[in-house]
Write an enzyme that holds these catalytic residues in place. Structure first.
Site, PDB file in Angstrom:
ATOM      1  N   HIS A 107       0.826  -1.225   0.000  1.00 22.50           N
ATOM      2  CA  HIS A 107       0.000   0.000   0.000  1.00 22.50           C
ATOM      3  C   HIS A 107       0.852   1.265   0.000  1.00 22.50           C
ATOM      4  O   HIS A 107       0.362   2.350   0.281  1.00 22.50           O
ATOM      5  CB  HIS A 107      -0.948   0.015   1.202  1.00 22.50           C
ATOM      6  N   CYS A 137      10.996  16.630 -12.573  1.00 22.25           N
ATOM      7  CA  CYS A 137      10.373  17.385 -13.686  1.00 22.25           C
ATOM      8  C   CYS A 137       9.955  18.790 -13.267  1.00 22.25           C
ATOM      9  O   CYS A 137       9.532  19.577 -14.112  1.00 22.25           O
ATOM     10  CB  CYS A 137       9.154  16.623 -14.212  1.00 22.25           C
ATOM     11  N   THR A 174      -4.763  -7.805  11.029  1.00 22.44           N
ATOM     12  CA  THR A 174      -5.541  -7.220   9.934  1.00 22.44           C
ATOM     13  C   THR A 174      -6.980  -7.702  10.008  1.00 22.44           C
ATOM     14  O   THR A 174      -7.254  -8.853  10.338  1.00 22.44           O
ATOM     15  CB  THR A 174      -4.930  -7.543   8.547  1.00 22.44           C
TER      16      THR A 174
HETATM   17  N1  APR Z   1      -2.647  -6.929  18.483  1.00 21.48           N
HETATM   18  C1  APR Z   1      -3.190  -7.718  17.524  1.00 21.48           C
HETATM   19  N2  APR Z   1      -4.196  -7.320  16.703  1.00 21.48           N
HETATM   20  C2  APR Z   1      -4.650  -6.058  16.865  1.00 21.48           C
HETATM   21  C3  APR Z   1      -4.144  -5.178  17.856  1.00 21.48           C
HETATM   22  C4  APR Z   1      -3.102  -5.664  18.680  1.00 21.48           C
HETATM   23  N3  APR Z   1      -2.547  -4.890  19.644  1.00 21.48           N
HETATM   24  N4  APR Z   1      -4.835  -4.001  17.776  1.00 21.48           N
HETATM   25  C5  APR Z   1      -5.720  -4.145  16.760  1.00 21.48           C
HETATM   26  N5  APR Z   1      -5.623  -5.379  16.234  1.00 21.48           N
HETATM   27  C6  APR Z   1      -6.375  -5.926  15.089  1.00 21.48           C
HETATM   28  C7  APR Z   1      -7.858  -5.613  15.104  1.00 21.48           C
HETATM   29  O1  APR Z   1      -8.575  -6.626  15.800  1.00 21.48           O
HETATM   30  C8  APR Z   1      -8.178  -5.616  13.598  1.00 21.48           C
HETATM   31  O2  APR Z   1      -8.523  -6.918  13.174  1.00 21.48           O
HETATM   32  O3  APR Z   1      -5.858  -5.294  13.933  1.00 21.48           O
HETATM   33  C9  APR Z   1      -6.866  -5.197  12.942  1.00 21.48           C
HETATM   34  C10 APR Z   1      -6.890  -3.780  12.400  1.00 21.48           C
HETATM   35  O4  APR Z   1      -7.816  -3.754  11.334  1.00 21.48           O
HETATM   36  P1  APR Z   1      -7.896  -2.439  10.410  1.00 21.48           P
HETATM   37  O5  APR Z   1      -7.948  -1.239  11.278  1.00 21.48           O
HETATM   38  O6  APR Z   1      -8.991  -2.680   9.432  1.00 21.48           O
HETATM   39  O7  APR Z   1      -6.478  -2.402   9.664  1.00 21.48           O
HETATM   40  P2  APR Z   1      -6.028  -3.222   8.389  1.00 21.48           P
HETATM   41  O8  APR Z   1      -6.657  -4.580   8.376  1.00 21.48           O
HETATM   42  O9  APR Z   1      -4.554  -3.142   8.346  1.00 21.48           O
HETATM   43  O10 APR Z   1      -6.631  -2.345   7.174  1.00 21.48           O
HETATM   44  C11 APR Z   1      -6.302  -2.775   5.878  1.00 21.48           C
HETATM   45  O11 APR Z   1      -7.425  -0.856   4.954  1.00 21.48           O
HETATM   46  O12 APR Z   1      -7.919   1.379   4.988  1.00 21.48           O
HETATM   47  C12 APR Z   1      -7.138   0.434   4.394  1.00 21.48           C
HETATM   48  O13 APR Z   1      -5.053   0.864   3.422  1.00 21.48           O
HETATM   49  C13 APR Z   1      -5.676   0.716   4.657  1.00 21.48           C
HETATM   50  O14 APR Z   1      -3.893  -0.887   4.876  1.00 21.48           O
HETATM   51  C14 APR Z   1      -5.191  -0.545   5.350  1.00 21.48           C
HETATM   52  C15 APR Z   1      -6.222  -1.583   4.964  1.00 21.48           C
END
Ligand code: APR
Length: 235
Positions: A107, A137, A174
Site C-alpha cells: 500500500h 520534472c 488485519t
Molecule cells: N494486536 C493484535 N491485533 C490487533 C491489535 C493488537 N494490539 N490491535 C488491533 N488489532 C487488530 C484488530 O482486531 C483488527 O482486526 O488489527 C486489525 C486492524 O484492522 P484495520 O484497522 O482494518 O487495519 P487493516 O486490516 O490493516 O486495514 C487494511 O485498509 O484502509 C485500508 O489501506 C488501509 O492498509 C489498510 C487496509
C-alpha cells in the site's frame, strides 16, 4: 526437513502497540476521517491540502513511533529462520525496517513522495505541501506515495508468486476487510500452504484460517516466533 517458506501479511494491528492508530477499531482513522475525503485520487485532485495534511500527521506519528516486540520478533525470524520469510505489509509506516526486518509495502510508504506528473519517487519530507516541486520534472504535482482506494496495490505479481510457493501463511493484525490482501489466505491455502491468523479478535476472514492465536501482537507474535525457532532447533 527442508526449511519451509513463510509468508507473513501484517496490518495496522501490529503497529497499534507502537502508538499508531488502526483504521476500523473503535475510534480508528475511518471513524474520524471519510475515506473519500483523504484516501482517493479524486480527493487529492479536489483538495490536495487536506490530503497532505492527513498524511503529514500520520508521517509525524510514524516518525515518533518505535517498533514493538512483534516487529522485532518478525525481524528475528527473518534473520534466524533457515528458510525464507517474506513480510508483505499493508502498513505504510517503517517499523518493520526500524526493527531490522524487510517488508514488501503493497500500500506504499509514508516515507516516499511520488510525482503525479512524471512518476519520479523521492524521500518524502516530513511535511508535504501541494507547492512542492518534483525534483525530476519540476511540476508541483508530488503526492504521498500511498496506494489509495481505487488504485492498484504495488508488487502484486511478486506477492502472488510468494503466496503460491509458501508452506505457511500468517496474517497478523488485519481485519481482512480490504482486498486483495484479504484474499491472500485463500490464495495461499489453494496452493497448499497451512494458514495461521494472529489477531486480538476475529476478523472477516477468520474462518478461512487453519489455526488462530488470539491476543496482543506484542505478546502473541514473539511467543509464536519462539515456538517456530525452537521447533527447528529440535530437529
Ligand atoms: N494486536 C493484535 N491485533 C490487533 C491489535 C493488537 N494490539 N490491535 C488491533 N488489532 C487488530 C484488530 O482486531 C483488527 O482486526 O488489527 C486489525 C486492524 O484492522 P484495520 O484497522 O482494518 O487495519 P487493516 O486490516 O490493516 O486495514 C487494511 O485498509 O484502509 C485500508 O489501506 C488501509 O492498509 C489498510 C487496509
Amino acid at each position: 526437513m527442508v526449511a519451509s517458506k513463510i509468508v507473513i501479511l501484517t496490518g495496522a494491528g501490529i503497529s497499534a502497540e507502537s502508538g499508531l492508530g488502526t483504521f476500523r477499531d473503535n475510534g480508528g482513522l475511518w471513524d474520524r476521517h471519510r475515506i473519500e475525503d483523504v484516501a482517493t485520487p479524486e480527493a487529492f485532485a479536489r483538495d490536495p491540502d487536506l490530503v497532505h495534511s492527513f498524511y503529514n500527521t500520520r508521517r509525524a506519528q510514524a516518525a515518533q513511533a518505535e517498533p514493538n516486540p512483534a516487529h522485532f520478533a518478525l525481524a528475528w525470524l527473518q534473520a534466524d529462520w533457515p528458510g525464507e520469510v517474506v513480510i508483505v505489509t499493508q502498513n505504510v509506516d517503517w517499523l518493520h525496517e526500524k526493527a531490522g526486518g524487510t517488508a514488501i509495502h503493497m500500500h506504499g510508504e509514508l516515507s516516499r513522495a511520488l510525482c503525479a506528473n512524471c512518476g519520479h519517487r523521492s524521500p518524502a519530507p516530513l511535511v508535504m505541501t501541494p507547492a512542492d516541486p518534483c525534483r525530476a520534472c519540476g511540476a508541483r504535482a508530488t503526492r504521498p506515495d500511498i496506494v489509495w482506494f481505487g488504485e492498484i496495490p504495488y508488487r502484486m505479481e511478486e506477492i502472488a508468486d510468494h503466496l503460491h510457493s509458501c508452506d505457511l501463511f500468517v496474517a497478523i493484525g488485519t481485519s481482512g476487510q480490504v482486498y486483495p490482501a484479504a484474499g491472500f489466505v485463500t490464495e495461499a491455502a489453494y496452493a497448499g500452504a497451512r494458514t495461521l491468523e494472529i489477531n486480538m479478535t476475529d476478523s472477516e476472514t477468520s474462518a478461512a484460517f487453519d489455526d488462530h492465536r488470539v491476543g496482543l501482537a506484542s505478546q502473541t507474535v514473539p511467543a509464536w516466533v519462539t515456538a517456530q525457532l525452537d521447533g527447528v532447533r529440535q530437529l
